[in-house]
Design a protein around this motif. Structure first.
Motif, PDB file in Angstrom:
ATOM      1  N   VAL A 203       0.850  -1.195   0.000  1.00 49.00           N
ATOM      2  CA  VAL A 203       0.000   0.000   0.000  1.00 49.00           C
ATOM      3  C   VAL A 203       0.884   1.243   0.000  1.00 49.00           C
ATOM      4  O   VAL A 203       1.744   1.398   0.871  1.00 49.00           O
ATOM      5  N   PRO A 204       0.747   2.147  -0.984  1.00 46.95           N
ATOM      6  CA  PRO A 204       1.570   3.359  -0.995  1.00 46.95           C
ATOM      7  C   PRO A 204       1.414   4.145   0.307  1.00 46.95           C
ATOM      8  O   PRO A 204       0.306   4.301   0.821  1.00 46.95           O
ATOM      9  N   THR A 205       2.525   4.637   0.824  1.00 48.30           N
ATOM     10  CA  THR A 205       2.509   5.307   2.121  1.00 48.30           C
ATOM     11  C   THR A 205       1.922   6.703   2.065  1.00 48.30           C
ATOM     12  O   THR A 205       1.469   7.221   3.081  1.00 48.30           O
ATOM     13  N   ASP A 206       1.946   7.328   0.883  1.00 47.83           N
ATOM     14  CA  ASP A 206       1.390   8.674   0.750  1.00 47.83           C
ATOM     15  C   ASP A 206       1.055   8.930  -0.713  1.00 47.83           C
ATOM     16  O   ASP A 206       1.226   8.045  -1.578  1.00 47.83           O
ATOM     17  N   ILE A 207       0.578  10.138  -0.994  1.00 53.27           N
ATOM     18  CA  ILE A 207       0.137  10.468  -2.344  1.00 53.27           C
ATOM     19  C   ILE A 207       1.293  10.404  -3.339  1.00 53.27           C
ATOM     20  O   ILE A 207       1.144   9.870  -4.445  1.00 53.27           O
ATOM     21  N   GLU A 208       2.441  10.925  -2.975  1.00 53.74           N
ATOM     22  CA  GLU A 208       3.566  10.911  -3.906  1.00 53.74           C
ATOM     23  C   GLU A 208       4.009   9.495  -4.224  1.00 53.74           C
ATOM     24  O   GLU A 208       4.420   9.205  -5.357  1.00 53.74           O
ATOM     25  N   ALA A 209       3.933   8.606  -3.250  1.00 51.98           N
ATOM     26  CA  ALA A 209       4.264   7.204  -3.520  1.00 51.98           C
ATOM     27  C   ALA A 209       3.262   6.600  -4.503  1.00 51.98           C
ATOM     28  O   ALA A 209       3.631   5.804  -5.375  1.00 51.98           O
ATOM     29  N   ALA A 210       1.995   6.982  -4.370  1.00 49.60           N
ATOM     30  CA  ALA A 210       0.983   6.484  -5.306  1.00 49.60           C
ATOM     31  C   ALA A 210       1.237   6.996  -6.718  1.00 49.60           C
ATOM     32  O   ALA A 210       1.113   6.247  -7.698  1.00 49.60           O
ATOM     33  N   TYR A 211       1.621   8.258  -6.845  1.00 49.88           N
ATOM     34  CA  TYR A 211       1.930   8.798  -8.171  1.00 49.88           C
ATOM     35  C   TYR A 211       3.169   8.123  -8.764  1.00 49.88           C
ATOM     36  O   TYR A 211       3.259   7.947  -9.990  1.00 49.88           O
ATOM     37  N   ALA A 212       4.118   7.740  -7.918  1.00 48.19           N
ATOM     38  CA  ALA A 212       5.285   7.017  -8.414  1.00 48.19           C
ATOM     39  C   ALA A 212       4.872   5.668  -9.002  1.00 48.19           C
ATOM     40  O   ALA A 212       5.430   5.230 -10.020  1.00 48.19           O
TER      41      ALA A 212
ATOM     42  N   LYS B  18      -7.983  12.212 -15.657  1.00 57.30           N
ATOM     43  CA  LYS B  18      -9.104  12.441 -14.747  1.00 57.30           C
ATOM     44  C   LYS B  18      -8.567  13.184 -13.535  1.00 57.30           C
ATOM     45  O   LYS B  18      -7.442  12.941 -13.080  1.00 57.30           O
ATOM     46  N   VAL B  19      -9.371  14.103 -13.022  1.00 51.86           N
ATOM     47  CA  VAL B  19      -8.971  14.887 -11.868  1.00 51.86           C
ATOM     48  C   VAL B  19     -10.215  15.176 -11.038  1.00 51.86           C
ATOM     49  O   VAL B  19     -11.310  15.347 -11.577  1.00 51.86           O
ATOM     50  N   GLY B  20     -10.042  15.198  -9.733  1.00 51.48           N
ATOM     51  CA  GLY B  20     -11.153  15.506  -8.852  1.00 51.48           C
ATOM     52  C   GLY B  20     -10.644  15.981  -7.514  1.00 51.48           C
ATOM     53  O   GLY B  20      -9.444  15.917  -7.212  1.00 51.48           O
ATOM     54  N   ALA B  21     -11.566  16.469  -6.697  1.00 50.43           N
ATOM     55  CA  ALA B  21     -11.264  16.887  -5.337  1.00 50.43           C
ATOM     56  C   ALA B  21     -12.523  16.718  -4.507  1.00 50.43           C
ATOM     57  O   ALA B  21     -13.641  16.840  -5.016  1.00 50.43           O
ATOM     58  N   LYS B  22     -12.345  16.447  -3.222  1.00 44.20           N
ATOM     59  CA  LYS B  22     -13.485  16.186  -2.348  1.00 44.20           C
ATOM     60  C   LYS B  22     -14.202  17.459  -1.917  1.00 44.20           C
ATOM     61  O   LYS B  22     -15.315  17.406  -1.391  1.00 44.20           O
ATOM     62  N   SER B  23     -13.570  18.616  -2.129  1.00 44.97           N
ATOM     63  CA  SER B  23     -14.184  19.915  -1.850  1.00 44.97           C
ATOM     64  C   SER B  23     -13.420  20.953  -2.666  1.00 44.97           C
ATOM     65  O   SER B  23     -12.324  20.659  -3.180  1.00 44.97           O
TER      66      SER B  23
ATOM     67  N   PRO C 257      -7.048  18.985  -1.700  1.00 46.15           N
ATOM     68  CA  PRO C 257      -6.037  18.611  -2.705  1.00 46.15           C
ATOM     69  C   PRO C 257      -6.668  17.818  -3.845  1.00 46.15           C
ATOM     70  O   PRO C 257      -7.635  17.073  -3.638  1.00 46.15           O
ATOM     71  N   ILE C 258      -6.119  17.982  -5.028  1.00 42.38           N
ATOM     72  CA  ILE C 258      -6.621  17.197  -6.150  1.00 42.38           C
ATOM     73  C   ILE C 258      -6.070  15.780  -6.083  1.00 42.38           C
ATOM     74  O   ILE C 258      -5.044  15.516  -5.469  1.00 42.38           O
ATOM     75  N   ARG C 259      -6.784  14.877  -6.726  1.00 41.15           N
ATOM     76  CA  ARG C 259      -6.306  13.537  -7.019  1.00 41.15           C
ATOM     77  C   ARG C 259      -6.477  13.354  -8.520  1.00 41.15           C
ATOM     78  O   ARG C 259      -7.533  13.705  -9.067  1.00 41.15           O
ATOM     79  N   CYS C 260      -5.474  12.836  -9.200  1.00 42.71           N
ATOM     80  CA  CYS C 260      -5.567  12.758 -10.651  1.00 42.71           C
ATOM     81  C   CYS C 260      -4.840  11.530 -11.164  1.00 42.71           C
ATOM     82  O   CYS C 260      -4.021  10.927 -10.460  1.00 42.71           O
ATOM     83  N   ALA C 261      -5.160  11.171 -12.394  1.00 40.72           N
ATOM     84  CA  ALA C 261      -4.537  10.005 -13.017  1.00 40.72           C
ATOM     85  C   ALA C 261      -4.572  10.151 -14.521  1.00 40.72           C
ATOM     86  O   ALA C 261      -5.561  10.656 -15.085  1.00 40.72           O
TER      87      ALA C 261
ATOM     88  N   ALA D  26      -3.012   4.809  -6.938  1.00 41.87           N
ATOM     89  CA  ALA D  26      -1.993   4.103  -7.711  1.00 41.87           C
ATOM     90  C   ALA D  26      -2.599   3.347  -8.885  1.00 41.87           C
ATOM     91  O   ALA D  26      -1.972   3.223  -9.946  1.00 41.87           O
ATOM     92  N   ASP D  27      -3.818   2.864  -8.713  1.00 43.21           N
ATOM     93  CA  ASP D  27      -4.528   2.111  -9.754  1.00 43.21           C
ATOM     94  C   ASP D  27      -5.286   3.058 -10.688  1.00 43.21           C
ATOM     95  O   ASP D  27      -6.407   2.770 -11.109  1.00 43.21           O
ATOM     96  N   LEU D  28      -4.669   4.186 -11.008  1.00 40.45           N
ATOM     97  CA  LEU D  28      -5.270   5.192 -11.896  1.00 40.45           C
ATOM     98  C   LEU D  28      -6.671   5.570 -11.448  1.00 40.45           C
ATOM     99  O   LEU D  28      -7.579   5.769 -12.257  1.00 40.45           O
ATOM    100  N   LEU D  29      -6.840   5.664 -10.123  1.00 39.49           N
ATOM    101  CA  LEU D  29      -8.126   6.043  -9.534  1.00 39.49           C
ATOM    102  C   LEU D  29      -9.260   5.154 -10.043  1.00 39.49           C
ATOM    103  O   LEU D  29     -10.359   5.618 -10.363  1.00 39.49           O
TER     104      LEU D  29
END
Length: 253
Positions: A31-40, A57-62, A66-70, A149-152
């Motif tokens: 399991v990636p430890t943080d967001i940057e690890a997931a992007y790696a 794809k890009v989104g944010a919870k509010s 922070p954005i999450r994207c893939a 990590a799984d492209l969201l």
């Protein structure tokens, strides 16, 4: 997250795109430890699969989150009216979104792109249905960084006919309708949690270009669900309509 774990998770996810599943149970050490690890992991996945990026794809919870994207593999972009196969023994979800197309290239550079540069480059827009499928058998009960990590959890993006960009479009409250086999399936209020989805675009462009990834003119960016996720229990036709945009549909078989 150790480099070896990054590469191993990427390899398993890459294999999952062929076999349809990567894990029976996701090992905690992967399991990636943080967001940057997931992007790696995303970066390694793209390299291992030799993927051509067709969109994002890009989104944010509010609006302030922070954005999450893939990146989205070009092979996963489809036209309205296309057919999508349901995976065996795994959940599949559908979301109705608005996608944008840029009218210029964004090349990697040291300086960030301004909001004005990005928003001024929007050329076209259209309704889109994202088909959400995970490589994890236990999804959606999967840690958020593993999903990132799984492209969201991307399966396919079905994009309706696009129209010229309309700056005065009611992006915050577009009043969409979304049906499956003729029955309404909007879960809760028909709102994008990020508010106006256009404000995600400069952040996405800078995320990609600061990682050395170019966004050529025509790149499709889908910007988060207005309808929540609908989990259809069987085959059928999903249809979405956002007033002012051509309708979009996909058939699940």
């Amino acid at each position: 997250m150790a480099q070896s774990a990054t590469q191993k998770l990427a390899a398993l996810l890459a294999a999952g795109w062929d076999s349809g599943i990567a894990f029976g149970d996701l090992p905690p050490e992967l399991v990636p430890t943080d967001i940057e690890a997931a992007y790696a992991v995303q970066d390694h996945f793209l390299h291992q699969r030799h993927v051509t990026i067709g969109g994002w794809k890009v989104g944010a919870k509010s609006p302030d989150a922070p954005i999450r994207c893939a990146p989205l593999p070009k092979a996963c972009l489809q036209e309205s009216g296309s057919t999508c196969s349901r995976p065996a023994s795994r959940p599949l979800a559908l979301e109705l979104e608005i996608a944008f197309c840029f009218g210029r290239d964004f090349a990697p550079r040291a300086a960030l792109y301004s909001d004005e540069e990005v928003l001024g480059s929007i050329a076209r827009m259209g309704a889109a249905i994202e088909v959400v499928i995970s490589r994890y058998r236990e999804w959606p009960e999967v840690p958020p960084t593993a999903q990132l990590a799984d492209l969201l959890n991307h399966g396919a993006l079905v994009v309706g006919e696009t129209v010229p960009y309309q700056g005065d479009f009611p992006f915050v409250t577009p009043n969409p309708s979304f049906t499956f086999e003729g029955h309404g399936v909007i879960n809760g209020a028909a709102l994008n949690p990020a508010g106006d989805p256009r404000q995600l675009l400069p952040r996405l462009v800078n995320h990609a270009t600061q990682r050395g990834i170019a966004l050529p003119a025509g790149t499709v960016v889908t910007t988060g669900s207005y309808t929540g996720m609908h989990f259809p229990g069987d085959a059928g036709v999903a249809s979405g309509h956002i007033p002012g945009l051509p309708p979009v549909s996909v058939t699940l078989v």
